[in-house]
Design a protein around this motif. Structure first.
Motif, PDB file in Angstrom:
ATOM      1  N   THR A   1       1.187   6.245  11.441  1.00 18.67           N
ATOM      2  CA  THR A   1       1.401   4.814  11.227  1.00 18.67           C
ATOM      3  C   THR A   1       0.587   3.916  12.148  1.00 18.67           C
ATOM      4  OG1 THR A   1       3.267   4.646  12.783  1.00 18.67           O
ATOM      5  CG2 THR A   1       3.766   5.351  10.524  1.00 18.67           C
TER       6      THR A   1
ATOM      7  N   PHE B   1      -6.365  -0.686   4.763  1.00 20.18           N
ATOM      8  CA  PHE B   1      -5.542  -1.715   5.398  1.00 20.18           C
ATOM      9  C   PHE B   1      -6.353  -2.946   5.768  1.00 20.18           C
ATOM     10  CE2 PHE B   1      -2.623   1.920   6.525  1.00 20.18           C
ATOM     11  CZ  PHE B   1      -1.576   1.474   5.724  1.00 20.18           C
TER      12      PHE B   1
ATOM     13  N   ALA C   1       3.549  -1.171   4.016  1.00 17.29           N
ATOM     14  CA  ALA C   1       3.088   0.141   3.556  1.00 17.29           C
ATOM     15  C   ALA C   1       4.300   1.037   3.352  1.00 17.29           C
ATOM     16  CB  ALA C   1       2.141   0.768   4.576  1.00 17.29           C
TER      17      ALA C   1
ATOM     18  N   VAL D   1       6.082  -1.222   7.911  1.00 13.47           N
ATOM     19  CA  VAL D   1       6.168   0.152   7.423  1.00 13.47           C
ATOM     20  C   VAL D   1       7.598   0.470   7.021  1.00 13.47           C
ATOM     21  CG1 VAL D   1       5.996   2.595   8.068  1.00 13.47           C
ATOM     22  CG2 VAL D   1       4.233   0.969   8.825  1.00 13.47           C
TER      23      VAL D   1
ATOM     24  N   ALA E   1      -1.644   1.399  10.374  1.00  6.65           N
ATOM     25  CA  ALA E   1      -0.926   0.314   9.708  1.00  6.65           C
ATOM     26  C   ALA E   1      -0.433  -0.710  10.725  1.00  6.65           C
ATOM     27  CB  ALA E   1       0.249   0.870   8.910  1.00  6.65           C
TER      28      ALA E   1
ATOM     29  N   TYR F   1       5.413   4.739   3.225  1.00  8.16           N
ATOM     30  CA  TYR F   1       4.973   6.079   3.627  1.00  8.16           C
ATOM     31  C   TYR F   1       5.920   7.134   3.064  1.00  8.16           C
ATOM     32  CZ  TYR F   1       1.421   4.718   7.099  1.00  8.16           C
ATOM     33  OH  TYR F   1       0.292   4.247   7.725  1.00  8.16           O
TER      34      TYR F   1
ATOM     35  N   VAL G   1       0.865  -1.179   0.000  1.00 10.15           N
ATOM     36  CA  VAL G   1       0.000   0.000   0.000  1.00 10.15           C
ATOM     37  C   VAL G   1       0.905   1.232   0.000  1.00 10.15           C
ATOM     38  CG1 VAL G   1      -1.558   1.416   1.400  1.00 10.15           C
ATOM     39  CG2 VAL G   1      -2.046  -1.006   1.055  1.00 10.15           C
ATOM     40  N   GLN G   2       0.612   2.177  -0.866  1.00  7.01           N
ATOM     41  CA  GLN G   2       1.339   3.443  -0.915  1.00  7.01           C
ATOM     42  C   GLN G   2       0.587   4.490  -0.108  1.00  7.01           C
ATOM     43  OE1 GLN G   2       4.329   3.962  -2.670  1.00  7.01           O
ATOM     44  NE2 GLN G   2       4.385   5.916  -1.568  1.00  7.01           N
ATOM     45  N   VAL G   3       1.295   5.146   0.820  1.00  9.05           N
ATOM     46  CA  VAL G   3       0.690   6.197   1.636  1.00  9.05           C
ATOM     47  C   VAL G   3       1.423   7.503   1.351  1.00  9.05           C
ATOM     48  CG1 VAL G   3       0.011   6.931   3.939  1.00  9.05           C
ATOM     49  CG2 VAL G   3       0.204   4.473   3.425  1.00  9.05           C
TER      50      VAL G   3
ATOM     51  N   TYR H   1       0.867  -3.424  -6.078  1.00  3.23           N
ATOM     52  CA  TYR H   1       0.080  -2.491  -5.278  1.00  3.23           C
ATOM     53  C   TYR H   1      -1.328  -3.047  -5.090  1.00  3.23           C
ATOM     54  CZ  TYR H   1       3.408   1.331  -4.995  1.00  3.23           C
ATOM     55  OH  TYR H   1       4.492   2.114  -4.676  1.00  3.23           O
TER      56      TYR H   1
END
Length: 346
Positions: free
Chosen positions: A91, A68, A76, A101, A94, A78, A8-10, A32
């Motif tokens: 965070t 999530f 993830a 992370v 997550a 970030y 996952v892109q944050v 992704y």
């Protein structure tokens, strides 16, 4: 792992989208499954289309908890903020969903220096939920710290380390050149430094701490000097700025680490238009004494993208906790009591 890594892109600013573009267009075995950003205008947009590589059927959402919970990613990425106290609360969602992370947050690269109590709290939270968190990038995270530390591994003794980064800011993004004060008058630059609008390079303290931690030097003090302007002796220009003689073409800054009253670590950073030659250099004083120079200087953006993506498997494989790069790459000269570097005897 017998399946693709789920990511996952944050944060979908310039750096986030560079990472997305690289993974979607150039990497295998990683996919992704979600994208999160608080900007309302991005809600529902296709991640691949935002990155300019075509649709990938991953919509952007502002609801981090839902993303999530529904996508169950392995990690993830970030790319949001540079400062620890703003970053770590982001965070929670997550971590509590069991997601590892990795982040470009500069202060996360050695969080103990910024706030040891907050770091301990999040380290405990990571361990409780069985996840790993790491801050990384080109610097801090590689060029001005871990690279120097790894070079000391072939030394019998190290007394002092100097790291120099001199980069041609012409190749940087407009926002980077602005942060370096390009195009300003000297008085305006000085005023911006005094007001905190120009901070210089974020993360010099972290790099000093990473080097000292790897080698086993107990720092008494970390001193970061205020940034100074680099003035143009002749006109110079980039894609974004035209700088006349006597105007600011960039920034230089120094930081030192003090051990037993002695300067043991020195970092020299400079980024300005037309820097020639540009290079990254490590000087080691000990046995042996040597200099290792890479020229031209390592590109900032592509180097950061590579560090983040290349460390994803290591973060997933690592023991739970809030780690630093030294936990993943414990390769350096060891000063003082060797037993102090052993976590558990036997």
């Amino acid at each position: 792992m017998d399946r693709d890594i789920r990511v996952v892109q944050v944060g979908l600013g310039p750096m986030g989208l560079r990472i997305v573009r690289h993974i979607l267009a150039e990497r295998q075995g990683i996919m992704y499954v979600g994208a999160i950003d608080v900007a309302p205008e991005l809600e529902g947009r296709d991640l691949g289309e935002l990155a300019g590589v075509g649709p990938c059927a991953v919509p952007v959402s502002g609801d981090a908890a839902r993303v999530f919970q529904e996508t169950k990613p392995d990690i993830a990425i970030y790319t949001t903020v540079s400062y620890l106290k703003r970053f770590l609360p982001q965070t929670d969602v997550a971590i509590r969903n069991g997601v590892n992370v990795i982040s470009t947050c500069e202060e996360l690269s050695f969080p103990h220096f910024v706030d040891s109590e907050l770091t301990a709290r999040y380290d405990e939270l990571c361990r409780k939920h069985g996840v790993t968190m790491l801050g990384t990038g080109i610097t801090p995270g590689f060029l001005m710290d871990i690279r120097a530390s790894v070079l000391t591994a072939a030394c019998k003794d190290v007394q002092r380390i100097e790291v120099t980064r001199r980069m041609d800011a012409t190749l940087g993004r407009q926002s980077f050149q602005q942060r370096m004060g390009v195009g300003m008058e000297m008085d305006a630059y000085r005023a911006a430094v005094a007001a905190g609008a120009i901070k210089g390079h974020v993360g010099l303290e972290m790099s000093i701490c990473l080097i000292a931690d790897a080698i086993g030097w107990a720092l008494e003090e970390v001193r970061v000097m205020a940034p100074d302007p680099v003035m143009a002796g002749i006109p110079v220009a980039s894609e974004f700025f035209t700088v006349g003689t006597g105007q600011v073409k960039g920034t230089e800054q120094q930081a030192v680490g003090i051990v037993n009253g002695e300067e043991k670590i020195r970092l020299d950073f400079a980024a300005y238009l037309g820097a020639e030659p540009s290079y990254d250099e490590v000087a080691l004083y000990g046995t042996p004494e040597l200099r290792a120079r890479v020229t031209p200087s390592w590109p900032v953006d592509s180097g950061t993208v590579a560090m983040v993506v290349n460390l994803i498997p290591a973060v997933i494989n690592a023991c739970p906790g809030l780690l630093t790069i030294n936990d993943l790459v414990p390769v350096s000269f060891k000063s003082g009591n060797m037993a102090g570097f052993v976590c558990q005897a036997g």
